[in-house]
Motif scaffolding. Structure first.
Motif, PDB file in Angstrom:
ATOM      1  N   VAL A 171      47.196  40.703  34.258  1.00  0.00           N
ATOM      2  CA  VAL A 171      46.956  39.222  34.102  1.00  0.00           C
ATOM      3  C   VAL A 171      45.769  38.731  34.963  1.00  0.00           C
ATOM      4  O   VAL A 171      45.908  38.767  36.217  1.00  0.00           O
ATOM      5  CB  VAL A 171      48.186  38.397  34.215  1.00  0.00           C
ATOM      6  N   ARG A 172      44.683  38.461  34.373  1.00  0.00           N
ATOM      7  CA  ARG A 172      43.542  38.011  35.039  1.00  0.00           C
ATOM      8  C   ARG A 172      43.031  36.746  34.726  1.00  0.00           C
ATOM      9  O   ARG A 172      42.501  36.468  33.789  1.00  0.00           O
ATOM     10  CB  ARG A 172      42.426  39.321  34.831  1.00  0.00           C
ATOM     11  N   PRO A 173      43.351  35.817  35.673  1.00  0.00           N
ATOM     12  CA  PRO A 173      42.931  34.177  35.374  1.00  0.00           C
ATOM     13  C   PRO A 173      41.501  34.352  35.968  1.00  0.00           C
ATOM     14  O   PRO A 173      41.083  34.739  36.790  1.00  0.00           O
ATOM     15  CB  PRO A 173      43.720  33.430  36.286  1.00  0.00           C
ATOM     16  N   GLY A 215      39.849  45.081  27.824  1.00  0.00           N
ATOM     17  CA  GLY A 215      40.309  44.094  28.918  1.00  0.00           C
ATOM     18  C   GLY A 215      39.871  44.491  30.242  1.00  0.00           C
ATOM     19  O   GLY A 215      39.401  43.459  31.023  1.00  0.00           O
ATOM     20  N   ASP A 216      39.520  45.557  30.600  1.00  0.00           N
ATOM     21  CA  ASP A 216      38.821  46.063  31.642  1.00  0.00           C
ATOM     22  C   ASP A 216      37.472  45.597  31.662  1.00  0.00           C
ATOM     23  O   ASP A 216      37.023  44.981  32.728  1.00  0.00           O
ATOM     24  CB  ASP A 216      38.930  47.641  31.830  1.00  0.00           C
ATOM     25  N   ILE A 217      36.850  45.810  30.784  1.00  0.00           N
ATOM     26  CA  ILE A 217      35.073  45.496  30.581  1.00  0.00           C
ATOM     27  C   ILE A 217      35.129  43.807  30.484  1.00  0.00           C
ATOM     28  O   ILE A 217      34.085  43.530  31.357  1.00  0.00           O
ATOM     29  CB  ILE A 217      34.750  46.056  29.258  1.00  0.00           C
ATOM     30  N   THR A 241      37.026  41.340  31.597  1.00  0.00           N
ATOM     31  CA  THR A 241      37.523  40.657  32.694  1.00  0.00           C
ATOM     32  C   THR A 241      36.254  41.020  33.763  1.00  0.00           C
ATOM     33  O   THR A 241      36.369  39.990  34.699  1.00  0.00           O
ATOM     34  CB  THR A 241      38.944  41.140  33.292  1.00  0.00           C
ATOM     35  N   ASP A 242      35.637  41.885  33.833  1.00  0.00           N
ATOM     36  CA  ASP A 242      34.428  41.956  34.804  1.00  0.00           C
ATOM     37  C   ASP A 242      33.214  40.937  34.412  1.00  0.00           C
ATOM     38  O   ASP A 242      32.881  39.979  35.048  1.00  0.00           O
ATOM     39  CB  ASP A 242      33.731  43.298  34.821  1.00  0.00           C
ATOM     40  N   GLU A 243      33.162  41.004  33.037  1.00  0.00           N
ATOM     41  CA  GLU A 243      32.280  39.942  32.553  1.00  0.00           C
ATOM     42  C   GLU A 243      32.528  38.426  32.851  1.00  0.00           C
ATOM     43  O   GLU A 243      32.027  37.828  33.433  1.00  0.00           O
ATOM     44  CB  GLU A 243      31.929  40.083  31.015  1.00  0.00           C
TER      45      GLU A 243
HETATM   46 MG    MG Z   1      37.479  47.076  35.877  1.00  0.00          MG
END
Ligand code: MG
Ligand code: IPM
Length: 407
Positions: free
Chosen positions: A153-155, A283-285, A287-289
């Motif tokens: 979970v990444r806010p 999701g990895d990509i 969330t960095d953006e």
């Molecule tokens: Mg990452």
């Protein structure tokens, strides 16, 4: 000399690859059975004695983690003194130790982690081919799998632009789960595997819809590339269609990852998105953006939630270059302190978490009296940690935060 024809050689290679595929399939089927038998959620806010493990990792990890641990110890000092909370330091998750043992997570470290309820984890170096380390699996990926931390979970929030995104990244399947188990069939062909299970899709999608319902946001965006990746992403999307029916008050839509990545940059559209749920790699990509839009990957925290354990971390890597250049003490601890706030919230210290979040907004966005630049021209992580602690303790914290919001 036995002269084998190219075709025979292919047959042998294909048989070896098939055998490997059979093995990973059997493992995945066993994983499905474990998911089906999962005993359900542990409520970490209801434990008599909560054990928080702090594992520093490597590179800048131990440097920034130390300050987040300091903040946790300070905010929980009464609970620690009363024996309700224990903060436990766990060593050994360094790249040197992992490389020596050729293990993503050394057994003794994993055993210690399993004795905790929740974990604060510093970044860990992920080896890649040719970088001098043995090409072992990522410690993150292994920990997410071993502790079954299925929801990442990444806010990301930018209050002045009305941006309030929460990404629900599937964390135990997709391209990651067998990311170290692909096959070099022969010199010319390499195959990796992507996995989606009904149970795995269901649990992350349900969590996203529950979040949308509980927070009253009532909006979920499902992100895949189901038009091309038809089986696994197709499953993710069709499971979402089914789950969505259980949440009639939640408006939902589906987007493809490529256009979604573009839309996050569209100032006219992007604040409309709220809760996004998506397979692991996308999701990895994304969330960095998203973190970059918020101010950089150093500003975002990440919660890895499972039914039994939860682990909180920064979303960035271990920046070994900063250590090599002697700059580790200038590394920005704000992302891991944000992760500590998410941890506090998760284990039920909601008010303490809220105060810490407000202090971080003040320290990193509104007031910025102590600036970390990653270099000697900025403050050290320690100075920033002290600044956060002073700010949390301010009597006028809430007012200062509101003033910052409306400025
Ligand atoms: Mg990452
Ligand atoms: C993250 C990181 C990890 C990932 C790496 C370090 C394996 O990028 O947490 O987003 O890809 O999941």
């Amino acid at each position: 000399m036995v002269c084998r024809s190219p075709v025979m050689m292919n047959d042998a290679e294909i048989e070896a690859a098939k055998e490997h595929f059979g093995k990973v399939l059997r493992e995945q089927l066993e994983r499905v059975e474990r998911m089906k038998a999962s005993p359900g959620w542990i409520d970490h806010s209801k434990l008599d004695r909560l054990i928080i493990g702090v594992v520093g990792g490597d590179g800048i990890g131990p440097y920034i983690c130390r300050h987040a641990e300091g903040v946790l110890r300070e905010l929980l000092k009464e609970e620690i003194a009363a024996g309700k909370v224990e903060v436990r330091t766990i060593d050994g998750l360094t790249i040197e130790n992992r490389a020596r043992q050729l293990k993503a997570i050394p057994d003794e470290v994993l055993a210690e982690l399993r004795k905790c309820h929740v974990i604060l984890k510093g970044p860990t170096t992920t080896p890649k081919k040719g970088d001098g380390w043995p090409n072992i699996e990522s410690a993150n990926v292994a920990m997410r799998r071993e502790l079954d931390l299925f929801a990442n979970v990444r806010p990301v929030r930018i209050p002045e632009q009305g941006i309030d995104w929460t990404f629900f990244r599937e964390n135990t399947e997709g391209a990651y789960v067998l990311g170290s188990r692909g096959v070099d069939v022969n010199e010319d062909i390499a195959i990796d595997f992507t996995v989606a299970t009904t149970q795995g899709c269901e649990r992350i999608i349900r969590l996203a819809f529950e979040h949308a319902r509980r927070t009253g946001v009532n909006r979920v965006t499902v992100v895949t590339k189901a038009n091309v990746i038809k089986r696994t992403d197709g499953k993710f999307l069709s499971v979402a269609e089914r789950i969505a029916k259980e949440y009639p008050e939640v408006k939902w839509d589906d987007w493809f990852i490529d256009i979604m990545t573009a839309k996050l940059l569209d100032p006219y559209r992007r604040a409309e998105f709220k809760v996004m749920v998506l397979p692991n790699l996308y999701g990895d990509i994304i969330t960095d953006e998203a973190a970059q839009i918020q101010g950089g990957v150093g500003t975002a925290g990440s919660a890895n939630i499972g039914a039994r354990y939860a682990m909180f971390e920064a979303i960035h890597g271990s920046a070994p270059r900063m250590v090599d250049e002697g700059r580790a003490q200038y590394a920005d601890p704000s992302s891991i302190i944000k992760a500590a706030a998410m941890l506090l919230n998760h284990v039920g210290f909601v008010e303490k978490a809220r105060r810490l979040e407000m202090a971080l907004d003040i320290c990193t966005q509104f007031e910025r009296r102590v600036r970390v630049t990653g270099r000697a021209d900025g403050a050290t992580g320690e100075e920033f940690g002290r600044y956060v602690l002073e700010t949390v303790a301010r009597k006028d914290l809430e007012d200062a935060w509101r003033k910052g919001l409306s400025a």
